[in-house]
Design a protein around this motif. Structure first.
Motif, mmCIF file in Angstrom:
data_model
loop_
_atom_site.group_PDB
_atom_site.id
_atom_site.type_symbol
_atom_site.label_atom_id
_atom_site.label_comp_id
_atom_site.label_asym_id
_atom_site.label_seq_id
_atom_site.Cartn_x
_atom_site.Cartn_y
_atom_site.Cartn_z
ATOM 1 N N VAL A 101 3.273 11.483 -1.900
ATOM 2 C CA VAL A 101 2.755 10.128 -2.102
ATOM 3 C C VAL A 101 3.912 9.228 -2.541
ATOM 4 O O VAL A 101 4.581 9.501 -3.537
ATOM 5 C CB VAL A 101 1.626 10.107 -3.154
ATOM 6 N N TYR A 102 4.104 8.161 -1.771
ATOM 7 C CA TYR A 102 5.187 7.214 -2.023
ATOM 8 C C TYR A 102 4.610 5.897 -2.523
ATOM 9 O O TYR A 102 3.542 5.476 -2.093
ATOM 10 C CB TYR A 102 6.007 6.981 -0.747
ATOM 11 N N GLU A 103 5.353 5.244 -3.379
ATOM 12 C CA GLU A 103 4.930 4.001 -4.022
ATOM 13 C C GLU A 103 4.451 2.951 -3.017
ATOM 14 O O GLU A 103 3.421 2.317 -3.203
ATOM 15 C CB GLU A 103 6.096 3.451 -4.839
ATOM 16 N N ASN A 104 5.211 2.770 -1.950
ATOM 17 C CA ASN A 104 4.850 1.802 -0.923
ATOM 18 C C ASN A 104 5.721 2.043 0.314
ATOM 19 O O ASN A 104 6.586 2.920 0.304
ATOM 20 C CB ASN A 104 4.999 0.357 -1.426
ATOM 21 N N LEU A 164 -7.460 -2.730 0.489
ATOM 22 C CA LEU A 164 -6.409 -3.712 0.676
ATOM 23 C C LEU A 164 -6.870 -4.712 1.719
ATOM 24 O O LEU A 164 -7.275 -4.345 2.812
ATOM 25 C CB LEU A 164 -5.110 -3.034 1.120
ATOM 26 N N THR A 165 -6.828 -5.978 1.384
ATOM 27 C CA THR A 165 -7.225 -7.009 2.335
ATOM 28 C C THR A 165 -6.042 -7.352 3.220
ATOM 29 O O THR A 165 -4.921 -6.925 2.983
ATOM 30 C CB THR A 165 -7.704 -8.267 1.577
ATOM 31 N N SER A 166 -6.262 -8.128 4.258
ATOM 32 C CA SER A 166 -5.196 -8.447 5.194
ATOM 33 C C SER A 166 -4.039 -9.197 4.550
ATOM 34 O O SER A 166 -2.933 -9.181 5.054
ATOM 35 C CB SER A 166 -5.760 -9.243 6.375
ATOM 36 N N PHE A 203 0.802 8.559 6.541
ATOM 37 C CA PHE A 203 -0.327 7.644 6.574
ATOM 38 C C PHE A 203 -0.062 6.463 5.654
ATOM 39 O O PHE A 203 0.481 6.640 4.571
ATOM 40 C CB PHE A 203 -1.601 8.336 6.070
ATOM 41 N N GLU A 204 -0.512 5.280 6.052
ATOM 42 C CA GLU A 204 -0.473 4.122 5.171
ATOM 43 C C GLU A 204 -1.854 3.962 4.553
ATOM 44 O O GLU A 204 -2.863 3.934 5.260
ATOM 45 C CB GLU A 204 -0.087 2.865 5.942
ATOM 46 N N SER A 234 0.832 -1.198 0.000
ATOM 47 C CA SER A 234 0.000 0.000 0.000
ATOM 48 C C SER A 234 0.874 1.258 0.000
ATOM 49 O O SER A 234 1.990 1.268 0.500
ATOM 50 C CB SER A 234 -0.935 -0.008 1.196
ATOM 51 N N ARG A 235 0.341 2.314 -0.589
ATOM 52 C CA ARG A 235 1.081 3.570 -0.680
ATOM 53 C C ARG A 235 1.192 4.237 0.686
ATOM 54 O O ARG A 235 0.395 3.987 1.583
ATOM 55 C CB ARG A 235 0.386 4.523 -1.650
#
Length: 134
Positions: free
Chosen positions: A65-68, A125-127, A115-116, A6-7
């Motif tokens: 905003v970061y890729e991940n 996004l699922t677990s 923030f994630e 996730s970003r």
């Protein structure tokens, strides 16, 4: 354990010196962001914004905003061991030097929160790190 695909979105809020002319600040920051940060790996976009309502009404901020999370940690260090200012990327050191004359405080001491991302448009996004429908 959550997959780290996730970003990361980081909000940096600026407190301007009383003598800073807002329109000039807007123009200079806009110009700077347009031509800078192309070499900062993992940074996918930046958004210079001004609050119109709420806690930061009338305040300026940048959304980074970061890729991940992995790419964010490569730049800034892991959560439990943040990178020291002396080891920031050269693009970031130039950014802080650029901001310094406009701000009330040291650019490295601004109010910020990283923030994630948990949801994106119609996806979540699922677990297990996969995207699912809302």
């Amino acid at each position: 354990m959550r997959k780290r695909a996730s970003r990361i979105v980081s909000l940096h809020v600026y407190k301007l010196k009383a003598k800073t002319e807002p329109k000039a600040f807007e123009q200079r920051v806009g110009d700077y962001l347009y031509r800078s940060f192309r070499g900062l790996r993992g940074l996918t976009s930046s958004h210079f914004v001004k609050g119109i309502r709420g806690l930061y009404k009338g305040k300026y901020a940048t959304l980074w905003v970061y890729e991940n999370r992995d790419s964010w940690e490569r730049l800034w260090g892991p959560l439990e061991r943040p990178r020291q200012q002396a080891y920031y990327p050269k693009e970031w050191k130039r950014w802080e030097s650029f901001l310094e004359p406009f701000l009330q405080q040291d650019p490295d001491k601004i109010t910020f929160t990283a923030f994630e991302e948990l949801c994106r448009k119609d996806k979540r996004l699922t677990s297990n790190g996969r995207r699912g429908q809302l």
